[in-house]
Design a protein around this motif. Sequence first.
Motif, short mmCIF file in Angstrom:
data_model
loop_
_atom_site.label_atom_id
_atom_site.label_comp_id
_atom_site.label_asym_id
_atom_site.label_seq_id
_atom_site.Cartn_x
_atom_site.Cartn_y
_atom_site.Cartn_z
N ALA A 4 0.35 -1.40 0.40
CA ALA A 4 -0.27 0.12 0.51
C ALA A 4 0.82 0.87 -0.24
O ALA A 4 2.09 1.28 0.49
CB ALA A 4 -0.60 -0.20 1.18
N VAL A 5 0.07 2.54 -0.64
CA VAL A 5 1.13 3.71 -0.83
C VAL A 5 0.38 4.69 0.44
O VAL A 5 -1.05 4.93 1.00
CB VAL A 5 1.12 3.86 -2.15
CG1 VAL A 5 2.04 5.31 -1.84
CG2 VAL A 5 2.00 3.18 -3.07
N CYS A 6 1.78 5.21 0.65
CA CYS A 6 1.01 6.52 2.07
C CYS A 6 0.99 7.94 1.47
O CYS A 6 2.19 7.79 1.34
CB CYS A 6 1.67 6.01 3.53
SG CYS A 6 1.15 7.26 4.99
N LYS A 43 -4.23 9.55 -8.70
CA LYS A 43 -3.35 8.88 -10.12
C LYS A 43 -3.15 7.53 -9.49
O LYS A 43 -3.11 6.18 -10.21
CB LYS A 43 -2.17 9.72 -10.35
CG LYS A 43 -2.05 9.16 -11.66
CD LYS A 43 -0.59 10.90 -12.30
CE LYS A 43 0.78 9.34 -13.48
NZ LYS A 43 1.15 10.70 -13.69
N ILE A 44 -2.34 7.36 -8.31
CA ILE A 44 -1.71 6.31 -7.87
C ILE A 44 -3.12 5.12 -7.49
O ILE A 44 -2.47 4.01 -7.80
CB ILE A 44 -1.36 6.28 -6.61
CG1 ILE A 44 0.44 7.70 -7.05
CG2 ILE A 44 -0.04 4.90 -5.84
CD1 ILE A 44 1.00 7.70 -6.07
N ALA A 45 -4.09 5.98 -6.76
CA ALA A 45 -5.07 4.86 -6.15
C ALA A 45 -6.15 3.75 -8.22
O ALA A 45 -6.40 2.86 -7.55
CB ALA A 45 -6.34 5.56 -5.62
N ARG A 46 -5.07 4.05 -8.76
CA ARG A 46 -5.87 3.31 -9.92
C ARG A 46 -4.84 2.39 -10.00
O ARG A 46 -5.54 1.31 -10.62
CB ARG A 46 -6.20 4.05 -11.20
CG ARG A 46 -6.65 5.50 -11.18
CD ARG A 46 -6.16 6.22 -12.38
NE ARG A 46 -6.79 7.34 -12.78
CZ ARG A 46 -6.01 8.51 -12.90
NH1 ARG A 46 -4.81 8.46 -13.42
NH2 ARG A 46 -7.01 10.50 -13.32
N GLN A 47 -4.23 1.83 -9.49
CA GLN A 47 -2.84 1.00 -9.47
C GLN A 47 -2.79 0.46 -8.38
O GLN A 47 -2.50 -1.08 -8.23
CB GLN A 47 -2.07 1.10 -10.44
CG GLN A 47 -2.21 1.49 -11.54
CD GLN A 47 -0.81 1.12 -12.22
OE1 GLN A 47 -0.23 1.21 -12.15
NE2 GLN A 47 -0.13 2.75 -12.97
N ARG A 48 -2.95 0.83 -6.93
CA ARG A 48 -2.49 0.93 -5.46
C ARG A 48 -3.33 1.54 -4.37
O ARG A 48 -3.74 1.99 -4.72
CB ARG A 48 -1.41 1.11 -5.15
CG ARG A 48 -0.08 0.35 -6.31
CD ARG A 48 0.30 -1.07 -5.51
NE ARG A 48 1.41 -0.94 -6.28
CZ ARG A 48 1.32 -2.29 -7.45
NH1 ARG A 48 0.53 -1.98 -8.32
NH2 ARG A 48 2.66 -2.92 -7.80
N THR A 49 -3.06 0.67 -3.44
CA THR A 49 -3.84 0.95 -2.01
C THR A 49 -3.62 2.64 -1.95
O THR A 49 -2.58 1.76 -1.19
CB THR A 49 -4.05 0.22 -1.05
OG1 THR A 49 -4.77 -1.03 -1.74
CG2 THR A 49 -4.75 0.95 0.18
N VAL A 50 -3.96 3.27 -1.83
CA VAL A 50 -3.40 4.20 -0.63
C VAL A 50 -4.34 4.24 0.06
O VAL A 50 -5.57 4.94 1.12
CB VAL A 50 -3.93 5.37 -2.40
CG1 VAL A 50 -3.10 7.33 -1.45
CG2 VAL A 50 -3.08 5.27 -3.09
N ALA A 51 -3.29 5.24 1.07
CA ALA A 51 -3.92 6.02 2.34
C ALA A 51 -3.49 7.57 2.05
O ALA A 51 -1.97 7.76 2.56
CB ALA A 51 -3.37 4.73 3.41
N ALA A 71 6.42 3.81 0.96
CA ALA A 71 5.61 2.15 0.31
C ALA A 71 4.94 1.34 1.67
O ALA A 71 6.31 1.79 2.26
CB ALA A 71 5.89 1.49 -0.76
N ILE A 72 4.06 0.70 2.15
CA ILE A 72 4.59 -0.18 3.21
C ILE A 72 5.44 -1.25 3.26
O ILE A 72 4.89 -2.06 1.96
CB ILE A 72 3.25 -0.59 3.49
CG1 ILE A 72 2.03 0.46 3.81
CG2 ILE A 72 3.05 -1.57 4.83
CD1 ILE A 72 2.98 1.47 5.09
#
Length: 231
Positions: A73-75, A101-109, A161-162
């Motif tokens: 996940a990406v913070c 933009k990132i949320a289309r490919q990764r979980t975002v916090a 990134a977590i």
Amino acid sequence: MVAALAAEARVFGPATRMSGGAAVLADGTLVAVGGIGGAAAARACTLLIDAGATALISWGMAGALDPSLSAGAVCLPSEVITADGTCFLTAAHWREPLAQKIARQRTVACGRLLTSAQAIDTVAKKLAAFRKTGAAAVDMESCAVAEVAAARSLPFIAVRAIVDEAGDAVPAAVVAASLGGELKIGRLVGGLFRSPADIAPLMRLARRYRAATRSLRCVARMGNLKPPGAA
């Protein structure tokens, strides 16, 4: 862009070394690998500003405090905080479109990111930090970068990134190998010899690390990370 470790910056591909210690990517982004901890990050910020940086990103990996976050996940926090309650807001006009933009490919916090002076390496410590601060994740550099940015009136965001999840204890061998601001492989191997029980958690952490690296590489490949309107 400030990274603690060379591996975190390497996802962008080749960079040209500049005099003074900073490097420049093909798109003109300046990068400095400072080492682990706030003092190292602050020195890296100074290098970048002296080289002409007009905005700062705290880039790299973090540990999850929120039990809902998985490795990879990406913070992109709306604010970064210290354990004593000092708070720095990130630049919303920059962070929000990037998060979408990132949320289309990764979980975002997008909540809080805690910066800790020491590693939060046990499940109990992570739970206590989560309950006290409400932060989604923890690192050791972002508040130092934010403080420099605030002092210089520069836009600032963090992209993290977590790696380790809230339910993961960080092996003692890894913590010991990171003392002094950089990861020493010799120390890590020695620690594993002394504590072979760390081998299984280390293998799990290695899988988490690969997931985090894939996410950093994914963000890097999305292209321009500069603030809207920057040249």
